[in-house]
Scaffold this active site. Structure first.
Site, PDB file in Angstrom:
ATOM      1  N   LYS A 245       0.705  -1.329  -0.083  1.00 49.71           N
ATOM      2  CA  LYS A 245      -0.034  -0.137  -0.030  1.00 49.71           C
ATOM      3  C   LYS A 245       0.718   1.265   0.070  1.00 49.71           C
ATOM      4  O   LYS A 245       1.975   1.334   0.232  1.00 49.71           O
ATOM      5  CB  LYS A 245      -0.883   0.047   1.332  1.00 49.71           C
ATOM      6  CG  LYS A 245      -2.203  -1.196   1.118  1.00 49.71           C
ATOM      7  CD  LYS A 245      -3.086  -0.645   0.129  1.00 49.71           C
ATOM      8  CE  LYS A 245      -4.298  -1.774  -0.046  1.00 49.71           C
ATOM      9  NZ  LYS A 245      -5.055  -1.640   1.174  1.00 49.71           N
ATOM     10  N   ARG A 279      -3.913  -9.958   3.740  1.00 51.51           N
ATOM     11  CA  ARG A 279      -4.155  -9.853   2.195  1.00 51.51           C
ATOM     12  C   ARG A 279      -2.700  -9.548   1.585  1.00 51.51           C
ATOM     13  O   ARG A 279      -2.432  -8.158   1.654  1.00 51.51           O
ATOM     14  CB  ARG A 279      -5.176  -9.000   1.903  1.00 51.51           C
ATOM     15  CG  ARG A 279      -5.417  -9.015   0.395  1.00 51.51           C
ATOM     16  CD  ARG A 279      -6.693  -8.109   0.024  1.00 51.51           C
ATOM     17  NE  ARG A 279      -7.117  -8.280  -1.330  1.00 51.51           N
ATOM     18  CZ  ARG A 279      -6.593  -7.365  -2.339  1.00 51.51           C
ATOM     19  NH1 ARG A 279      -5.726  -6.521  -2.106  1.00 51.51           N
ATOM     20  NH2 ARG A 279      -7.082  -7.524  -3.478  1.00 51.51           N
TER      21      ARG A 279
END
Length: 314
Positions: A245, A279
Site C-alpha cells: 500500500k 491480504r
C-alpha cells in the site's frame, strides 16, 4: 505506561500476547475450517485487471490469472482473492465485463482446489455469479454500497468481508478528515455489520477490514495499524490488507516494486494487534512471516525441534 523490569532479575515478566475476543472464532468457509483463536490465514491477491495498482495487468490474461491462483495455493496460501475491477478512481467496469473477468477464474480454481476463494466486488450481480461458480467469500471494499449485495450473500453460505471506505465506487474523494480515525472506522464497521445482520447474514459469516489507505492518508493508515487491536476488539475476525500500500511506500520512500519488507512488517504488526487474515501479494514470504508470528505468539508449534535439544549438542 510500561512497567520497568529490574535488571538482573531471574524471573521473567508476564508475556501473554494480545488475543482478540472473537465472538465466533471457529469458521467453516467453504471446505475449510479456521480456528481464528489459533491461526492466521494468508490471503493471496490475483487481479484480472489491466490496470491494477500493483501488478499492472500481469495476471489480466485468463491463463495467467488461473496459473497465479494455483501457484499461490502451491506456495501455501489459505485463501485466494480474485478481483476484476480496481478500487482507485476511474471509469466504471461494466458489471457484465467484471463477471466475464472473474467468474471463469473462480470456476477454474474451484475445479482444482478446495482453497477459500473470495471475489473482490461490490456488485450484487457479480457476487451472485461468483458464488454460483464456487466463491466462498465476497470481499466488498465499498462498505455495502450496493444494498442488494448483503441479500445475495445471505441467500448463500458465503462469508462477507465488510471494509471501511467513504468514496462512491471508482469515484475520487476529497482529502479525508478524521477526528479519531480508529473510533470512526470502528463505528462505521459496526453500523455495516448491523446492516448485514438485518439482511440475514449471521455473525459467523462476517469479517471486518479497516481499509488501510482506502480514503485515508499515510498517517491514518499507520495509526490504524498501531491501534488495530481496537478494531479486533469488535469481536469479528479482522482482515488487514496492507500489502504494497501507499502508506508503506510513503513511509519508506519506496516504489511499489520495493515494498515487500515494509509489507511484511505491517502484516506482522497487524497480527500481533489481532488481525487474523492478511491480504498479501508475495505469498511465499508472507506465509513464512505469518507462520513465524504464530509461533512467537504461541499459536502454533515449530515444525521440528533439534537445536540444543539433546544431552550433547554440536
Amino acid at each position: 505506561m510500561r512497567t520497568a523490569w529490574p535488571i538482573g532479575t531471574s524471573t521473567l515478566p508476564p508475556s501473554e500476547p494480545y488475543l482478540p475476543p472473537l465472538r465466533v472464532p471457529v469458521r467453516r468457509i467453504g471446505a475449510r475450517t479456521f480456528d481464528f483463536s489459533r491461526q492466521v490465514a494468508v490471503m493471496a491477491v490475483v487481479n484480472r485487471t489491466p490496470d491494477s495498482f500493483f501488478d499492472q495487468g500481469r495476471t489480466y490474461a485468463f491463463d495467467r490469472a488461473v496459473d497465479a491462483c494455483f501457484e499461490a495455493v502451491a506456495l501455501g496460501a489459505d485463501w485466494v482473492d480474485i478481483g476484476g475491477a480496481p478500487f482507485a478512481p476511474g471509469e466504471p467496469v461494466p458489471v457484465e465485463e467484471e463477471i466475464e473477468r472473474v467468474v471463469p477464474v473462480v470456476a477454474a480454481l474451484r475445479a482444482g482446489s478446495d482453497v477459500v476463494i473470495s471475489v473482490d466486488t461490490f456488485h450484487a450481480a457479480v457476487a451472485r455469479e461468483a458464488i454460483a461458480a464456487g466463491a466462498t467469500v465476497i470481499n466488498d471494499t465499498t462498505g455495502l454500497r450496493d444494498p442488494e449485495l448483503p441479500r445475495v450473500v445471505a441467500d448463500s453460505e458465503a462469508t462477507l468481508v465488510i471494509t471501511h471506505s467513504l468514496a462512491e465506487p471508482r469515484r475520487p474523494y476529497p482529502k479525508p478528515q478524521y477526528g479519531d480515525v480508529v473510533a470512526e472506522v470502528s463505528a462505521f464497521l459496526l453500523d455495516r455489520v448491523e446492516r448485514a445482520q438485518a439482511a440475514g447474514i449471521p455473525e459467523e459469516r462476517i469479517i471486518v477490514d479497516p481499509g488501510h489507505d482506502l480514503n485515508k492518508n499515510t498517517l491514518h493508515s499507520l495509526e490504524l495499524t498501531r491501534r488495530l487491536s481496537e478494531i479486533a476488539d469488535l469481536g469479528y475476525p479482522t482482515l488487514a490488507a496492507v500489502s504494497n500500500k501507499d502508506f508503506i511506500g510513503e513511509t519508506l520512500d519506496a516504489p511499489r516494486a520495493d515494498r515487500l519488507e515494509g509489507s511484511l512488517a505491517a502484516a506482522v504488526i497487524s497480527i500481533v494487534n489481532g488481525a487474523r487474515i492478511v491480504r498479501m501479494h508475495d505469498v511465499r514470504a508472507s506465509v513464512a512471516a505469518v507462520r513465524m508470528t504464530e509461533a512467537v505468539l504461541g499459536l502454533r508449534q515449530p515444525a521440528y525441534l533439534k537445536h540444543n535439544m539433546g544431552d550433547v549438542n554440536e
